[in-house]
Design an enzyme around this catalytic site. Sequence first.
Site: not given
Ligand SMILES: [Zn+2]
Length: 421
Positions: A65, A63, A316, A218
């Site tokens: 970005h 996961h 991220n 989240e």
């Molecule tokens: Zn994410």
Amino acid sequence: MQDIPATDAFTLMNVTIPGCFLGRPEDLITTHLHIRDGKIADTGGIQIDMNRAMVLPCFTDMHTHLDKGHIWPRASNPDGTFLGALTAVGDDRSANWSATDVATRMEFALKCAYAHGTKAIRTHLDSIPPQDGISWPVFAEMREKWVGRIDLQAASLVGCDSFDNLAKDYAPTANIVAQHGGALGMVTYPVPDVKQRLTDFFTLAGDRDLEVDFHSDETMDPESETLRLIAETVLETGWDRPVTVGHCCSLSTQDEARAMNTLDLVAKAGLNIVSLPMCNLYLQDRHAGRTPRGRGITLVHEMKARGINVSFASDNTRDPFYAFGDLDMIEVMRQATRIGHLDHSDTDWPKAFTSNPSKAMSIDSSFLTPGAPADLVICSARDWTELYSRPQADRMVLRNGVKIDTTLPDYKDLDHLMETA
Ligand SMILES: [Zn+2]
């Protein structure tokens, strides 16, 4: 640390390996590792004494970005909150995310991950039109360019409330995703008609035979229960393709019995869960002038106890959702271990950074077994306390039995993209 010569057959003598990778219950095992023709083998060759150096298989970071990565110098988060991140990224995306911009930052991030010892990555791609038409072809090009070094996957990212009519308006993007062999993704918020939006989403994915990957709950708001709705929808529809759900922070603030009941549903539905603890520490429970009380990490121990496939990933890197990070899975292991108390626990947690995410991504999840590629991260540390106490910047990475260059790219390479108008 002992150097590894470039040769077809060798044996790493006296290496320390987590027992879970050898199918054994022990925490760490000191043993020999035979390598022949780039693969783990039953017999090796030249003996190299590794003095108990720790050996881990190369990582799967499921996961990330890559399309957002490294925009921080031109698009920082004004206040460190989730809303601040959404706004800053949205503004930067519409102003700056050309194909060249996305490709340059993506390439930089892949270089970092590769040098740190990662061999497979799934990235989410912001896919609100017209960005879908820009980023997906860049991703496809990058996947091709990195074949043999990083196995690259992508999932589309839109909010469940991004469209008035999800079934109709998300369909063109779903077609682009299908065309590029991606997974269909969505951020689920507890909006009033989220159940209908989920049903429409699964129909879009099912019609195109796509795997799905969510960002869910989240938030520290206990009322956010979209993970539960996803599990219910999967069970109601008999959905049988892989489902991944990321974050799930609100489980940590919910009534215990309710949270456990949701986890029972998640286990029954066979969902894969990925926790992003570094990003959660950054964004969750942030209020100006107030010390954060909650860590935001989801209930990984309770999930694992129910047989749920749990993984950890980077999320991220140097963007408004997380100001730091370098796609270094040893950092993710170190932080997840400290934040989630993975120490003093089951001995197979190292799989949550390697074979568990590979399973969730439907890619080869055999690690360190004879016949598997000799894709190894070798550290001078001899046990967990030595491993997690230093950054392991001197780690050695072998791919197919051959040492790679682990030099990291220079931030200066991105300076030309950071000039803001
Ligand atoms: Zn994410």
